[in-house]
Design a protein around this motif. Structure first.
Motif, mmCIF file in Angstrom:
data_model
loop_
_atom_site.group_PDB
_atom_site.id
_atom_site.type_symbol
_atom_site.label_atom_id
_atom_site.label_comp_id
_atom_site.label_asym_id
_atom_site.label_seq_id
_atom_site.Cartn_x
_atom_site.Cartn_y
_atom_site.Cartn_z
ATOM 1 N N THR A 1 23.760 35.456 -6.713
ATOM 2 C CA THR A 1 24.547 35.835 -5.541
ATOM 3 C C THR A 1 23.901 35.221 -4.303
ATOM 4 N N ARG A 2 24.722 34.885 -3.347
ATOM 5 C CA ARG A 2 24.217 34.222 -2.137
ATOM 6 C C ARG A 2 24.386 35.062 -0.879
ATOM 7 N N GLN B 1 27.327 43.192 -3.783
ATOM 8 C CA GLN B 1 28.189 44.381 -3.762
ATOM 9 C C GLN B 1 29.436 44.143 -4.618
ATOM 10 N N GLN B 2 29.973 42.931 -4.544
ATOM 11 C CA GLN B 2 31.199 42.628 -5.306
ATOM 12 C C GLN B 2 30.951 42.734 -6.815
ATOM 13 N N ILE B 3 29.790 42.295 -7.260
ATOM 14 C CA ILE B 3 29.464 42.436 -8.687
ATOM 15 C C ILE B 3 29.395 43.923 -9.040
ATOM 16 N N GLY B 4 28.844 44.700 -8.116
ATOM 17 C CA GLY B 4 28.821 46.149 -8.305
ATOM 18 C C GLY B 4 30.236 46.716 -8.419
ATOM 19 N N ILE C 1 28.997 49.531 -6.975
ATOM 20 C CA ILE C 1 29.434 50.331 -8.132
ATOM 21 C C ILE C 1 30.200 51.558 -7.634
ATOM 22 N N ALA C 2 29.667 52.192 -6.602
ATOM 23 C CA ALA C 2 30.333 53.374 -6.030
ATOM 24 C C ALA C 2 31.739 52.997 -5.547
ATOM 25 N N TRP C 3 31.847 51.917 -4.834
ATOM 26 C CA TRP C 3 33.165 51.475 -4.352
ATOM 27 C C TRP C 3 34.098 51.195 -5.525
ATOM 28 N N GLU D 1 19.456 35.054 -1.349
ATOM 29 C CA GLU D 1 19.903 34.669 -2.671
ATOM 30 C C GLU D 1 19.181 35.497 -3.731
ATOM 31 N N ARG D 2 19.940 35.998 -4.698
ATOM 32 C CA ARG D 2 19.351 36.814 -5.757
ATOM 33 C C ARG D 2 19.850 36.346 -7.117
ATOM 34 N N LYS D 3 18.983 36.531 -8.115
ATOM 35 C CA LYS D 3 19.399 36.325 -9.502
ATOM 36 C C LYS D 3 19.553 37.696 -10.133
ATOM 37 N N LEU D 4 20.709 37.941 -10.713
ATOM 38 C CA LEU D 4 20.952 39.196 -11.422
ATOM 39 C C LEU D 4 20.992 38.872 -12.907
ATOM 40 N N LYS D 5 20.036 39.426 -13.627
ATOM 41 C CA LYS D 5 20.020 39.203 -15.074
ATOM 42 C C LYS D 5 20.405 40.492 -15.778
ATOM 43 N N PHE D 6 21.455 40.410 -16.569
ATOM 44 C CA PHE D 6 21.986 41.574 -17.281
ATOM 45 C C PHE D 6 21.578 41.485 -18.744
#
Ligand SMILES: Nc1ncnc2c1ncn2[C@@H]1O[C@H](COP(=O)(O)OP(=O)(O)OP(=O)(O)O)[C@@H](O)[C@H]1O
Ligand SMILES: [Mg+2]
Length: 164
Positions: free
Chosen positions: A14-15, A21-24, A54-56, A138-143
């Protein structure tokens, strides 16, 4: 079941805060009762930011940042969201005293920040989300999905992410 029907890991970059938030939001839309999301990542990585999304996605309108001394809070949306933050807890006994089993057996969605502090007390089947810094915004989200429910959930998330 062939191996390509099983999705056990996914990485998304994410940038911006908004993209995390959108991924949430996607996760919140896909969530089912008893889902457990474990969030891991340094201070300021974006765990709360993802939880807000996620809440949204669960239809919770009145998200507000919680004071740092709050360890567990419950917000009501399409499903209840149990937002747990283990940051301030350092003893396993303190974590076990929270009685998290009650939340895991309730028909809500559990999101746990600093999950690594209590791993042995948390459900073995879960979606682990590791957030790391790549650059200031910028973040890396690893699931990592453990259990068939979460493999399916990751597929759904991938579909959403591909539609952006
Ligand atoms: N791509 C991004 N994704 C998420 N947050 C970002 C991003 N870029 C910048 N930020 C900023 O990083 C900060 C993330 O803070 P957040 O409270 O979500 O972190 P946290 O992991 O919950 O930290 P803590 O361990 O203190 O609870 C926010 O200020 C957010 O605006
Ligand atoms: Mg946080």
């Amino acid at each position: 079941v062939t191996s390509d029907t099983i999705l056990s890991t996914l990485q998304l970059i994410t940038r911006s805060t908004k993209q995390t938030q959108q991924i949430g939001v996607y996760l919140g839309r896909l969530a089912l009762p008893k889902d457990v999301f474990l969030l891991v990542g340094q201070l300021g990585a974006g765990k709360t930011c993802l939880t807000q999304g996620i809440a949204w996605g669960l239809g919770i309108k009145d998200w507000a940042a919680s004071p740092s001394f709050v360890i567990i809070r419950e917000l009501q949306g399409r499903l209840p969201l149990f937002h747990v933050d283990l940051y301030r807890l350092d003893q396993m006994a303190e974590i076990s005293d929270l009685g998290l089993e009650d939340y895991f057996s309730a028909k809500g969605v559990c999101v746990i920040e600093w999950a690594e502090k209590g791993l042995s007390l948390l459900p073995a089947e879960n979606l682990l989300i590791n957030i790391s810094f790549l650059a200031p915004d910028e973040r890396k989200l690893k699931f990592t999905a453990t259990g068939s429910r979460y493999h399916l959930l990751l597929k759904g998330l991938k579909n959403y992410a591909n539609s952006d």
